[in-house]
Design an enzyme around this catalytic site. Sequence first.
Site, PDB file in Angstrom:
ATOM      1  N   PHE A 113      58.030  27.102  68.116  1.00 13.29           N
ATOM      2  CA  PHE A 113      58.688  27.119  66.712  1.00 13.29           C
ATOM      3  C   PHE A 113      57.794  27.214  65.635  1.00 13.29           C
ATOM      4  CE2 PHE A 113      61.256  24.001  69.404  1.00 13.29           C
ATOM      5  CZ  PHE A 113      62.614  24.199  69.032  1.00 13.29           C
ATOM      6  N   TYR A 172      58.673  37.887  56.236  1.00 11.80           N
ATOM      7  CA  TYR A 172      59.282  36.780  57.323  1.00 11.80           C
ATOM      8  C   TYR A 172      59.917  37.413  58.513  1.00 11.80           C
ATOM      9  CZ  TYR A 172      62.005  33.102  59.358  1.00 11.80           C
ATOM     10  OH  TYR A 172      62.548  32.295  60.310  1.00 11.80           O
ATOM     11  N   ARG A 194      70.978  36.452  43.946  1.00 13.30           N
ATOM     12  CA  ARG A 194      69.471  36.667  44.473  1.00 13.30           C
ATOM     13  C   ARG A 194      69.368  38.173  45.003  1.00 13.30           C
ATOM     14  NH1 ARG A 194      68.703  30.820  47.155  1.00 13.30           N
ATOM     15  NH2 ARG A 194      70.331  32.006  48.553  1.00 13.30           N
TER      16      ARG A 194
HETATM   17  N1  LIG Z   1      65.832  26.245  59.899  1.00 11.30           N
HETATM   18  C1  LIG Z   1      66.297  27.638  59.873  1.00 11.30           C
HETATM   19  O1  LIG Z   1      67.596  27.560  59.275  1.00 11.30           O
HETATM   20  C2  LIG Z   1      65.930  28.687  60.711  1.00 11.30           C
HETATM   21  C3  LIG Z   1      66.651  29.838  60.931  1.00 11.30           C
HETATM   22  C4  LIG Z   1      66.084  30.931  61.704  1.00 11.30           C
HETATM   23  C5  LIG Z   1      64.873  30.855  62.203  1.00 11.30           C
HETATM   24  N2  LIG Z   1      64.018  29.649  62.206  1.00 11.30           N
HETATM   25  C6  LIG Z   1      62.859  29.480  62.970  1.00 11.30           C
HETATM   26  O2  LIG Z   1      62.570  28.224  63.433  1.00 11.30           O
HETATM   27  C7  LIG Z   1      61.338  27.606  63.685  1.00 11.30           C
HETATM   28  C8  LIG Z   1      61.402  26.343  63.054  1.00 11.30           C
HETATM   29  O3  LIG Z   1      62.188  26.292  61.704  1.00 11.30           O
HETATM   30  P1  LIG Z   1      62.211  24.777  61.063  1.00 11.30           P
HETATM   31  O4  LIG Z   1      63.215  25.064  59.945  1.00 11.30           O
HETATM   32  O5  LIG Z   1      62.292  23.790  61.818  1.00 11.30           O
HETATM   33  O6  LIG Z   1      60.930  24.740  60.086  1.00 11.30           O
HETATM   34  P2  LIG Z   1      59.748  23.914  59.886  1.00 11.30           P
HETATM   35  O7  LIG Z   1      58.899  24.304  58.767  1.00 11.30           O
HETATM   36  O8  LIG Z   1      60.534  22.233  59.456  1.00 11.30           O
HETATM   37  O9  LIG Z   1      59.024  23.609  61.060  1.00 11.30           O
HETATM   38  C9  LIG Z   1      58.006  24.613  61.299  1.00 11.30           C
HETATM   39  C10 LIG Z   1      56.858  23.895  61.832  1.00 11.30           C
HETATM   40  O10 LIG Z   1      55.797  24.410  62.360  1.00 11.30           O
HETATM   41  C11 LIG Z   1      54.495  24.181  61.864  1.00 11.30           C
HETATM   42  N3  LIG Z   1      53.425  25.286  61.761  1.00 11.30           N
HETATM   43  C12 LIG Z   1      53.621  26.258  60.892  1.00 11.30           C
HETATM   44  N4  LIG Z   1      52.778  27.162  61.061  1.00 11.30           N
HETATM   45  C13 LIG Z   1      51.830  26.595  62.014  1.00 11.30           C
HETATM   46  C14 LIG Z   1      50.817  26.983  62.841  1.00 11.30           C
HETATM   47  N5  LIG Z   1      50.128  28.376  62.687  1.00 11.30           N
HETATM   48  N6  LIG Z   1      50.157  26.424  63.733  1.00 11.30           N
HETATM   49  C15 LIG Z   1      50.777  25.058  64.198  1.00 11.30           C
HETATM   50  N7  LIG Z   1      51.786  24.621  63.570  1.00 11.30           N
HETATM   51  C16 LIG Z   1      52.463  25.215  62.466  1.00 11.30           C
HETATM   52  C17 LIG Z   1      54.800  23.395  60.675  1.00 11.30           C
HETATM   53  O11 LIG Z   1      53.701  22.366  60.170  1.00 11.30           O
HETATM   54  C18 LIG Z   1      56.118  22.832  60.879  1.00 11.30           C
HETATM   55  O12 LIG Z   1      56.034  21.576  61.430  1.00 11.30           O
HETATM   56  C19 LIG Z   1      60.810  28.643  62.495  1.00 11.30           C
HETATM   57  O13 LIG Z   1      59.802  29.431  63.444  1.00 11.30           O
HETATM   58  C20 LIG Z   1      61.757  29.275  61.714  1.00 11.30           C
HETATM   59  O14 LIG Z   1      61.337  30.728  61.507  1.00 11.30           O
HETATM   60  C21 LIG Z   1      64.354  28.477  61.520  1.00 11.30           C
END
Ligand SMILES: NC(=O)c1ccc[n+]([C@@H]2O[C@H](COP(=O)([O-])OP(=O)(O)OC[C@H]3O[C@@H](n4cnc5c(N)ncnc54)[C@H](O)[C@@H]3O)[C@@H](O)[C@H]2O)c1
Length: 330
Positions: free
Chosen positions: A73, A141, A280
């Site tokens: 993630f 991204y 946007r």
């Molecule tokens: N939230 C959404 O709607 C959504 C939609 C599509 C994809 N995603 C993907 O799902 C994943 C999780 O999203 P989320 O909303 O839970 O985001 P989030 O920011 O809540 O969680 C991401 C976590 O990764 C950690 N992190 C970031 N870079 C890091 C690194 N290099 N090493 C270690 N830890 C690291 C952050 O501290 C955080 O806890 C992401 O990869 C995001 O791209 C999310």
Amino acid sequence: MAILVTGGAGYIGSVTVELLRAKGESVVVLDDLARGHREALDADIPFYQGKAGDRELVARITKEHQIESCIHFAALTFVGESVEKPAMYFENNVEQGMALFGTLERAGVRRVVLSSTAAVYGDPERVPIVEQSRQWPTNPYGWSKLILERLLDSYDTAYGMKFVALRYFNAAGATEHHGEHHDPELHLIPNVLAAAAGDKPGISVFGDKYPTPDGTAIRDYVHVADLADAHIRALDHLRGGGASDYLNLGTGQGYSVLEVIETARKVTGRAIPILKEAPRPGDPARLVADGARAKTVLGWAPTASDLPTIIRSAWEWRLRHRRGYEPRSK
Ligand SMILES: NC(=O)c1ccc[n+]([C@@H]2O[C@H](COP(=O)([O-])OP(=O)(O)OC[C@H]3O[C@@H](n4cnc5c(N)ncnc54)[C@H](O)[C@@H]3O)[C@@H](O)[C@H]2O)c1
């Protein structure tokens, strides 16, 4: 044997950890806490604060905990920030992802579930979006995720590393224990609920002249617990010898910004003022998944992703966590 969950202290990661543990799985979390919350993880979960791309640390974790698969993630996730700071996104998401997969491969861990995104499609040529639709992201991204998908595909061909790339549409909602807390919060539903709670003056609606029935943009919202369930199914698919795949996680049912606000008014019983803003740049009118393939391959069928259920769960979490996660010591 245990599952390494990178980014497990984040929103979707923490819910997936919760559900994995409820199924009796052993989980180890690696998160640098740049955007996550230590409080989102139970104290008894093995936790390492560090970078997903820290080769030495990941090698040590895989050995000490006999890691058998990884759910990745960890990523930076703000589209606008990625446009302003592409180097930061390619370093954090691509370089570190590459270091992670390389280390896992050398350690013999050959099962990966990747958090991908609908952003890999960019501005879609047709909706609902199928997995074979053109992939041409409109921001760094989206590219960072598409590059990781390609990387895993090459690692599968060369090293037999099996993966499922899950392309989520809009994650939303909460479980009883875990919810959404981003800083800044850019997602619609938590911001609508912040307005309902009186913590914001209103909800900004960016553009009302889109070619949609009410003029506002339409998105496909998936309950975070349904997303977590898809990860568990993807792991089981790989454990059972299933082939690598790319799967949309969406309901196929889109809701407009105004429909979200109206549903939130009904669920919360609160007034939610609307602040009209200019559209946007780069925001497509309608992003809706064709989710048929995830159903066929994983047997995945969202059960909590209707809009009232999503909003009610997020609202209940918000009422219990007015300021989101707070450090345990307080
Ligand atoms: N939230 C959404 O709607 C959504 C939609 C599509 C994809 N995603 C993907 O799902 C994943 C999780 O999203 P989320 O909303 O839970 O985001 P989030 O920011 O809540 O969680 C991401 C976590 O990764 C950690 N992190 C970031 N870079 C890091 C690194 N290099 N090493 C270690 N830890 C690291 C952050 O501290 C955080 O806890 C992401 O990869 C995001 O791209 C999310």
